[in-house]
Design a protein around this motif. Structure first.
Motif, PDB file in Angstrom:
ATOM      1  N   ALA A   9      15.303 -11.085 -26.735  1.00  0.00           N
ATOM      2  CA  ALA A   9      13.875 -10.946 -27.053  1.00  0.00           C
ATOM      3  C   ALA A   9      13.132 -10.333 -25.871  1.00  0.00           C
ATOM      4  CB  ALA A   9      13.275 -12.312 -27.393  1.00  0.00           C
ATOM      5  N   ASN A  10      12.295  -9.342 -26.160  1.00  0.00           N
ATOM      6  CA  ASN A  10      11.515  -8.648 -25.120  1.00  0.00           C
ATOM      7  C   ASN A  10      12.427  -8.151 -23.998  1.00  0.00           C
ATOM      8  OD1 ASN A  10       9.147  -9.079 -26.600  1.00  0.00           O
ATOM      9  ND2 ASN A  10       8.927 -11.132 -25.745  1.00  0.00           N
ATOM     10  N   GLY A  34      10.565 -13.505 -18.258  1.00  0.00           N
ATOM     11  CA  GLY A  34      11.247 -13.783 -19.526  1.00  0.00           C
ATOM     12  C   GLY A  34      11.238 -15.241 -19.937  1.00  0.00           C
ATOM     13  N   SER A  37       9.706 -15.656 -23.380  1.00  0.00           N
ATOM     14  CA  SER A  37      10.574 -14.993 -24.365  1.00  0.00           C
ATOM     15  C   SER A  37      11.759 -15.880 -24.721  1.00  0.00           C
ATOM     16  CB  SER A  37      11.077 -13.655 -23.809  1.00  0.00           C
ATOM     17  OG  SER A  37       9.996 -12.784 -23.560  1.00  0.00           O
ATOM     18  N   GLY A  41       9.796 -17.507 -27.653  1.00  0.00           N
ATOM     19  CA  GLY A  41      10.167 -16.421 -28.549  1.00  0.00           C
ATOM     20  C   GLY A  41      11.575 -16.509 -29.099  1.00  0.00           C
TER      21      GLY A  41
END
Length: 745
Positions: A9-10, A34, A37, A41
């Protein structure tokens, strides 16, 4: 173990790790590394998506649509409850009492013990007809419309007498008015009879014939009430919101005195107090009042209510009252209110996910927050916390450090293990765990001061204080001590004062750092000049926009009973522009590729000019990892504040006001923030910071400490002077914690 495999993710670089269940795990790393994320996320998103899929399609239509996280596998998840810092909405009927169920318990208490007895618990609710004040319908205030903001009496309807948005001459709404036959459209409004005024302003809905059509006519006041006033103020946009703010005056309801309740509900009392008086008490005082009630018939209810009120006090919210509107709480306060709801829950084996739970907390309150996190863990739950504060990292059973940098330089697990292991590691977080900022040895001398006299907003106790100019001033004190009331109430709004806070940034789905900062202008000009075409081609809101998605890059599909879906536009593949526009390049990059760059990358890509200057300011405030085209609604409160600061740095300001600028900052980034604040002061500005972080306090030239407690126990200036004087002489809560911070240096 929660097993994460190949998370992408990302900016996550396909990471895999195991996280122990029924333990307290803290996720650290610089901003943009992160953490969110991974935790929000990936782990929380997949848990909530799987739970949502168990509901019927009808129920799912009321839930947010969560896409499947980009990961190879997620195993052994449990139900996730996310307790974040999102404000609790602008619903005017929601209060601290209704959000925590404390008011519901209070209603039952009054329905059983109140004298005289007036009915069931519904008779004490301002959200149902049985208990609400009939005049204000349970809102506590009534709206009065200023007629002269609706019409210009000097003109006729044909001359444009109606000044309401969307009622201009020739507009359909105007057509209905002039064709209704209730008045002469050429007659000056000042000459209208009483009946004509009534028909124009207040006539109830009737059918009238306009041409060959039967249409509905209603007076201006009921029409704008129906169109706009029944909506939440924050749902209104642009000129409509400006009109409502100008035309509608809200005043305390004269019938209920702002209590929202019926006369019957207000007549019923326990030990001389009615339910509105109880809800208006500071929670610490209400807890004492409830402890004084003895009644075996409601013993279990009293125990539950006492426990809930004590939890609110314990978590540092004792200065609030139950009638405080939820929308007025800060992000940190809202998160702690949500947390209290789960402390008494019977659920176990749940995964609780927190986003910086110490945001807005004085060091004195962080210890209490730590105790609550440990209590949640000890009930058999998995607690995942995204946090920067060393005090929270210290109590973790397990730490996951992400990095080593931000954006494209992040997304890797740099450490996973216990706190002693982190401390011994060579990661940035490990190196900074014991880092301390020294007290400023030679504070800068002020060039003057702003005098605040007789400040009595909210809980301020008629205080007088001088805020020095030309230096770094830090305003401290426990939550609820009056810091925001003093700074925002008496300094903001003055000439030359710029406020950069964490409030949401207004904008559409199209808004991003490039558009918000004005960076897109020089970018478009550079592309246009390099390719000999017009600049409008490089705007996703104008000529160059992909015709299918209108330059958004996503297609939003409403699936009626199912939740809406956002999918990447197939025509432009999310690039937002037409194929023709993407053939034009600047130094080998097209406009879409530049918008995908981070601020740091773009700063090198634009080596000079206005774009370079704007990007430099964004890098200076610690946003080098942000992508230029990243939607603004994905930014955290701390990122929003730093983005606003970057914009204001271009202005000729005299005084900057910052509200907890360390929110969301890694310990290493706090040093960079301090250097930036120094630069602002050295450039001739004054900087006033509301802050709890001891590093910022130690670095200040001047401290203003409010307290000694929160709510009615605060509102006083308990110390003003240099940080060195605070540590040497004072006995406030701030002094105790700053002394301990410095002693460990």
């Amino acid at each position: 173990m929660i097993k994460v495999r190949g998370a992408r993710a990302n900016n996550l670089a396909g990471i895999s790790l195991d996280i122990p269940k029924r333990r307290l795990s803290v996720f650290t790393g610089v901003s943009g590394s992160g953490k969110s994320s991974l935790v929000f996320g990936t782990i929380a998103a997949e848990s909530q998506r799987l739970i949502n899929e168990t509901y019927s399609a009808f129920v799912q239509s009321f839930m947010p649509n969560l896409p499947r996280p980009d990961a190879d596998g997620l195993h052994n998840l449990s139900a996730a409850i996310v307790i974040d810092q999102e404000r609790m909405g602008a619903n005017s009927r929601s209060t601290v009492g209704t959000a925590t169920d404390a008011y519901a318990m209070l209603r039952i208490l009054f329905s059983r013990l109140g004298e005289p007895h007036v009915g069931t618990s519904g008779a004490f609710s301002f959200n149902v007809p049985e208990g609400m004040c009939p005049r204000c319908e349970g809102l506590g205030e009534v709206s009065q419309i200023d007629v002269d903001q609706l019409v210009d009496r000097r003109l006729s309807l044909n001359e444009g007498a109606v000044t309401i948005p969307n009622f201009a001459v020739g507009n359909w709404y105007w057509e209905v008015l002039v064709s209704s036959g209730f008045y002469d459209p050429d007659k000056k409004l000042a000459d209208f009879t009483d009946q004509e005024w009534h028909d124009l302003l207040r006539k109830e809905t009737v059918k009238v014939k306009v041409g060959n059509h039967n249409i509905t006519y209603e007076g201006l006041i009921p029409k704008i009430t129906r169109m706009w006033l029944v909506k939440e103020r924050d749902a209104l946009q642009g000129h409509v919101r400006a009109f409502v703010d100008r035309a509608v005056v809200f005043a305390e309801c004269p019938d209920c005195g702002g209590t929202r309740l019926s006369a019957a509900a207000l007549s019923s009392k326990i030990q001389g107090r009615n339910i509105a008086e109880c809800a208006a008490l500071q929670i610490t005082d209400l807890a004492k009042f409830v402890r004084g009630i003895e009644a075996e018939s409601v013993g279990p209810l009293l125990d539950n209510l006492r426990g809930l009120l004590d939890s609110l006090v314990e978590i540092g919210l004792g200065y609030l009252s139950l009638d405080r509107p939820s929308a007025t709480l800060s992000g940190g306060e809202a998160q702690r209110v949500k947390m209290v709801r789960h402390l008494g829950s019977s659920l176990t084996d749940v995964t609780y996910v927190f986003d910086e739970p110490t945001a807005g907390l004085h060091p004195h309150d962080i210890r209490r927050m730590n105790d609550l996190l440990l209590r949640l863990r000890d009930k058999g739950n998995t607690v995942l916390v995204v946090e920067h504060k060393p005090e929270v990292i210290a109590i973790a059973d397990h730490v996951v450090d992400l990095g080593p940098g931000a954006g494209g330089d992040g997304g890797h697990v740099t450490f996973s293990g216990d706190v002693p292991g982190l401390r011994a590691s060579t990661t940035l977080t490990g190196r900074y765990l014991e880092h301390r900022v020294r007290l400023r040895e030679r504070p800068r001398q002020p060039r003057g001061h702003i005098a605040v006299e007789g400040a009595d907003l909210h809980n301020l106790r008629d205080i007088d204080v001088e805020v020095p100019l030309g230096v770094l001033t830090v305003v401290t004190g426990v939550a609820g001590s009056g810091k925001s009331s003093l700074v925002h109430g008496y300094l903001a709004g003055r000439d030359g004062v710029v406020v950069a806070d964490q409030s949401p940034i207004r904008g559409s789905r199209r808004s991003n750092p490039a558009t918000y900062t004005g960076l897109l202008g020089p970018m478009r000009t550079a592309f246009a000049k390099a390719n000999g075409v017009k600049a409008a081609l490089f705007s996703a809101n104008s000529a160059g926009a992909c015709p299918k998605c209108k330059g958004i890059g996503l297609i939003y599909t409403d699936l009626a009973m199912m939740a809406g879906v956002a999918s990447v536009c197939e025509e432009c593949e999310g690039r937002r522009y037409t194929p023709e526009v993407l053939t034009y390049t600047l130094r080998g990059k097209n406009i879409s590729e530049v918008l995908e760059m981070s601020v740091a990358e773009a700063h090198g890509f634009f080596p000079a000019g206005q774009a370079h200057a704007i990007l430099g300011r964004l890098a200076d405030v610690g946003l080098g990892y942000l992508r230029l085209g990243q939607p603004l609604n994905t930014l955290s409160g701390g990122e929003r504040q730093r983005l606003k600061l970057a914009i204001h740095m271009a202005e000729k300001a005299a005084t900057y006001i910052l509200d907890e600028p360390t929110t969301g900052l890694h310990m290493a980034d706090v040093d960079k923030l301090l250097a930036l604040l120094d630069r602002l002061v050295d450039d001739g500005n004054s900087v006033v910071v509301i802050e709890h972080h001891q590093a910022v306090m130690a670095h200040a030239d001047w401290l203003i400490d409010l307290g000694p407690g929160g709510g009615h126990d605060g509102g006083r200036v308990v110390f003003t002077g240099t940080p060195a004087a605070l540590v040497a002489e004072a006995d406030t809560l701030t002094a105790q914690h700053l002394r301990e911070y410095v002693d460990r240096d």
